[in-house]
Design a protein around this motif. Structure first.
Motif, mmCIF file in Angstrom:
data_model
loop_
_atom_site.group_PDB
_atom_site.id
_atom_site.type_symbol
_atom_site.label_atom_id
_atom_site.label_comp_id
_atom_site.label_asym_id
_atom_site.label_seq_id
_atom_site.Cartn_x
_atom_site.Cartn_y
_atom_site.Cartn_z
ATOM 1 N N SER A 60 0.836 -1.195 0.000
ATOM 2 C CA SER A 60 0.000 0.000 0.000
ATOM 3 C C SER A 60 0.875 1.251 0.000
ATOM 4 O O SER A 60 1.895 1.318 0.693
ATOM 5 C CB SER A 60 -0.906 -0.002 1.229
ATOM 6 O OG SER A 60 -1.729 1.144 1.244
ATOM 7 N N GLN A 61 0.486 2.233 -0.803
ATOM 8 C CA GLN A 61 1.197 3.499 -0.912
ATOM 9 C C GLN A 61 0.199 4.645 -0.758
ATOM 10 O O GLN A 61 -1.015 4.435 -0.812
ATOM 11 C CB GLN A 61 1.915 3.612 -2.266
ATOM 12 C CG GLN A 61 2.856 2.465 -2.590
ATOM 13 C CD GLN A 61 4.106 2.477 -1.733
ATOM 14 O OE1 GLN A 61 4.558 3.534 -1.306
ATOM 15 N NE2 GLN A 61 4.666 1.302 -1.463
ATOM 16 N N ALA A 62 0.720 5.852 -0.587
ATOM 17 C CA ALA A 62 -0.171 7.007 -0.444
ATOM 18 C C ALA A 62 -1.035 7.203 -1.683
ATOM 19 O O ALA A 62 -2.186 7.640 -1.590
ATOM 20 C CB ALA A 62 0.658 8.260 -0.169
ATOM 21 N N TYR A 63 -0.515 6.880 -2.862
ATOM 22 C CA TYR A 63 -1.252 7.083 -4.106
ATOM 23 C C TYR A 63 -2.179 5.913 -4.437
ATOM 24 O O TYR A 63 -3.059 6.029 -5.276
ATOM 25 C CB TYR A 63 -0.281 7.297 -5.276
ATOM 26 C CG TYR A 63 0.725 6.178 -5.461
ATOM 27 C CD1 TYR A 63 0.375 4.966 -6.047
ATOM 28 C CD2 TYR A 63 2.033 6.345 -5.029
ATOM 29 C CE1 TYR A 63 1.302 3.945 -6.209
ATOM 30 C CE2 TYR A 63 2.969 5.334 -5.176
ATOM 31 C CZ TYR A 63 2.600 4.137 -5.772
ATOM 32 O OH TYR A 63 3.522 3.131 -5.930
ATOM 33 N N GLY A 64 -1.924 4.736 -3.823
ATOM 34 C CA GLY A 64 -2.711 3.553 -4.147
ATOM 35 C C GLY A 64 -1.957 2.282 -3.809
ATOM 36 O O GLY A 64 -1.636 2.029 -2.645
ATOM 37 N N LEU A 65 -1.625 1.485 -4.842
ATOM 38 C CA LEU A 65 -0.915 0.228 -4.638
ATOM 39 C C LEU A 65 0.317 0.156 -5.520
ATOM 40 O O LEU A 65 0.331 0.660 -6.650
ATOM 41 C CB LEU A 65 -1.814 -0.969 -4.979
ATOM 42 C CG LEU A 65 -3.045 -1.216 -4.109
ATOM 43 C CD1 LEU A 65 -3.781 -2.458 -4.613
ATOM 44 C CD2 LEU A 65 -2.666 -1.380 -2.643
ATOM 45 N N LEU A 66 1.365 -0.499 -5.000
ATOM 46 C CA LEU A 66 2.569 -0.785 -5.769
ATOM 47 C C LEU A 66 2.662 -2.292 -5.960
ATOM 48 O O LEU A 66 2.677 -3.050 -4.984
ATOM 49 C CB LEU A 66 3.812 -0.271 -5.042
ATOM 50 C CG LEU A 66 5.167 -0.684 -5.650
ATOM 51 C CD1 LEU A 66 5.322 -0.099 -7.052
ATOM 52 C CD2 LEU A 66 6.312 -0.243 -4.742
ATOM 53 N N LEU A 67 2.699 -2.727 -7.214
ATOM 54 C CA LEU A 67 2.878 -4.135 -7.545
ATOM 55 C C LEU A 67 4.325 -4.339 -7.986
ATOM 56 O O LEU A 67 4.773 -3.698 -8.942
ATOM 57 C CB LEU A 67 1.929 -4.570 -8.664
ATOM 58 C CG LEU A 67 0.446 -4.200 -8.530
ATOM 59 C CD1 LEU A 67 -0.345 -4.820 -9.679
ATOM 60 C CD2 LEU A 67 -0.109 -4.644 -7.191
ATOM 61 N N THR A 68 5.038 -5.231 -7.313
ATOM 62 C CA THR A 68 6.429 -5.524 -7.651
ATOM 63 C C THR A 68 6.520 -6.992 -8.041
ATOM 64 O O THR A 68 6.295 -7.883 -7.212
ATOM 65 C CB THR A 68 7.366 -5.243 -6.466
ATOM 66 O OG1 THR A 68 7.174 -3.895 -6.019
ATOM 67 C CG2 THR A 68 8.819 -5.427 -6.867
ATOM 68 N N ALA A 69 6.846 -7.242 -9.309
ATOM 69 C CA ALA A 69 6.886 -8.605 -9.839
ATOM 70 C C ALA A 69 8.250 -9.249 -9.566
ATOM 71 O O ALA A 69 9.249 -8.548 -9.351
ATOM 72 C CB ALA A 69 6.601 -8.590 -11.332
ATOM 73 N N PRO A 70 8.323 -10.579 -9.608
ATOM 74 C CA PRO A 70 9.585 -11.275 -9.365
ATOM 75 C C PRO A 70 10.695 -10.901 -10.347
ATOM 76 O O PRO A 70 11.883 -10.961 -10.001
ATOM 77 C CB PRO A 70 9.200 -12.761 -9.508
ATOM 78 C CG PRO A 70 7.749 -12.807 -9.209
ATOM 79 C CD PRO A 70 7.189 -11.524 -9.714
ATOM 80 N N ASP A 71 10.333 -10.529 -11.576
ATOM 81 C CA ASP A 71 11.356 -10.181 -12.566
ATOM 82 C C ASP A 71 11.803 -8.728 -12.475
ATOM 83 O O ASP A 71 12.603 -8.263 -13.277
ATOM 84 C CB ASP A 71 10.874 -10.501 -13.980
ATOM 85 C CG ASP A 71 9.704 -9.624 -14.418
ATOM 86 O OD1 ASP A 71 9.203 -8.827 -13.598
ATOM 87 O OD2 ASP A 71 9.286 -9.732 -15.595
ATOM 88 N N GLY A 72 11.278 -7.977 -11.505
ATOM 89 C CA GLY A 72 11.669 -6.583 -11.316
ATOM 90 C C GLY A 72 10.722 -5.572 -11.915
ATOM 91 O O GLY A 72 10.876 -4.364 -11.703
ATOM 92 N N ALA A 73 9.741 -6.025 -12.685
ATOM 93 C CA ALA A 73 8.754 -5.102 -13.229
ATOM 94 C C ALA A 73 7.890 -4.547 -12.100
ATOM 95 O O ALA A 73 7.616 -5.238 -11.114
ATOM 96 C CB ALA A 73 7.871 -5.806 -14.263
ATOM 97 N N ILE A 74 7.475 -3.294 -12.235
ATOM 98 C CA ILE A 74 6.606 -2.674 -11.239
ATOM 99 C C ILE A 74 5.404 -2.041 -11.915
ATOM 100 O O ILE A 74 5.442 -1.677 -13.097
ATOM 101 C CB ILE A 74 7.337 -1.611 -10.394
ATOM 102 C CG1 ILE A 74 7.730 -0.406 -11.276
ATOM 103 C CG2 ILE A 74 8.546 -2.199 -9.692
ATOM 104 C CD1 ILE A 74 8.174 0.802 -10.472
ATOM 105 N N ALA A 75 4.331 -1.945 -11.157
ATOM 106 C CA ALA A 75 3.140 -1.235 -11.615
ATOM 107 C C ALA A 75 2.595 -0.439 -10.448
ATOM 108 O O ALA A 75 2.282 -1.004 -9.402
ATOM 109 C CB ALA A 75 2.093 -2.214 -12.137
ATOM 110 N N GLU A 76 2.523 0.876 -10.630
ATOM 111 C CA GLU A 76 1.936 1.743 -9.618
ATOM 112 C C GLU A 76 0.479 1.991 -9.994
ATOM 113 O O GLU A 76 0.192 2.574 -11.034
ATOM 114 C CB GLU A 76 2.673 3.078 -9.552
ATOM 115 C CG GLU A 76 4.129 2.992 -9.139
ATOM 116 C CD GLU A 76 4.797 4.366 -9.116
ATOM 117 O OE1 GLU A 76 4.093 5.373 -9.405
ATOM 118 O OE2 GLU A 76 5.995 4.425 -8.833
ATOM 119 N N LEU A 77 -0.435 1.554 -9.143
ATOM 120 C CA LEU A 77 -1.860 1.758 -9.364
ATOM 121 C C LEU A 77 -2.301 2.998 -8.587
ATOM 122 O O LEU A 77 -2.354 2.989 -7.360
ATOM 123 C CB LEU A 77 -2.663 0.533 -8.893
ATOM 124 C CG LEU A 77 -2.818 -0.647 -9.845
ATOM 125 C CD1 LEU A 77 -1.466 -1.202 -10.270
ATOM 126 C CD2 LEU A 77 -3.654 -1.748 -9.201
#
Length: 220
Positions: free
Chosen positions: A38-55
């Motif tokens: 959980s982040q102030a802006y929403g959610l941070l998804l961190t994948a095993p291969d290093g990819a990220i997605a900030e929702l």
């Protein structure tokens, strides 16, 4: 769903709340099951291969601690104020969920720039400035009349068009309660028309996702 390059690498993706769960599943399928924080802006998804997605939560939606709760909050119907302004026109509306329930569009002629020089150019510039001030004055009165009485029921105010024009409208002291609800998001819209106002609802409700992949820009 639309996407655009992000400063510093990666890509911003706009996802309709109704498609967000499927999008997250696709991200997990491409990169592996992500860790969710959980982040102030929403959610941070961190994948095993290093990819990220900030929702990033859409305007007016609450921030949640996990993906199902985030999707539910983003999809929940909210009452949003809409203010689209440019120098020659304004569109004001209220959306309940994906439906436009209040709307008003007003246009005023604002003279284009002239290539003439000297006194003539100065005269045209003054006339154009006066026309712009009159148009934005009308826009302010429209916001006072339609949006201000509903301010207590709005989850957020989402603006679009020309930032300077929007700032000028919301600088009116009467609109201070409305300005306090203004979302950071500024919609990129053409000259305000009713059809543009209808289309702005999707942009106001969309979840903004910043995707970065260690191998370059991630696919949308």
């Amino acid at each position: 769903m639309s996407s655009r390059p992000a400063a510093g690498g990666g890509r911003w993706v706009e996802v309709d709340p109704g498609r967000l769960a499927r999008w997250v599943d696709g991200f997990a399928g491409r990169h592996g099951p992500p860790t969710v924080t959980s982040q102030a802006y929403g959610l941070l998804l961190t994948a095993p291969d290093g990819a990220i997605a900030e929702l990033h939560a859409p305007p007016g939606a609450s921030v949640a601690a996990d993906v199902p709760a985030f999707v539910a909050a983003a999809s929940a119907p909210r009452r949003l104020g809409l203010l689209l302004a440019r120098k020659g026109g304004v569109a004001v509306g209220i959306a309940e969920g994906a439906e436009l329930v209040v709307s008003k569009v007003d246009t005023r002629y604002v003279q284009g720039r002239t290539a003439a020089g000297g006194w003539s150019q100065q005269r045209f510039a003054r006339r154009r400035d006066n026309q712009t001030k009159a148009a934005l004055g009308d826009a302010t009165e429209l916001a006072v009349r339609l949006l201000l009485p509903q301010v207590s029921s709005l989850a957020a105010l989402v603006c679009g068009g020309d930032r300077r024009a929007v700032d000028t409208v919301l600088a009116d002291r009467r609109l201070a309660p409305l300005a306090a609800l203004r979302a950071d998001r500024l919609l990129d819209v053409p000259e305000p028309r009713h059809a543009v106002l209808l289309g702005a609802i999707a942009g106001a409700r969309a979840v903004h996702v910043l995707v970065r992949d260690p191998g370059g820009d991630a696919p949308a």
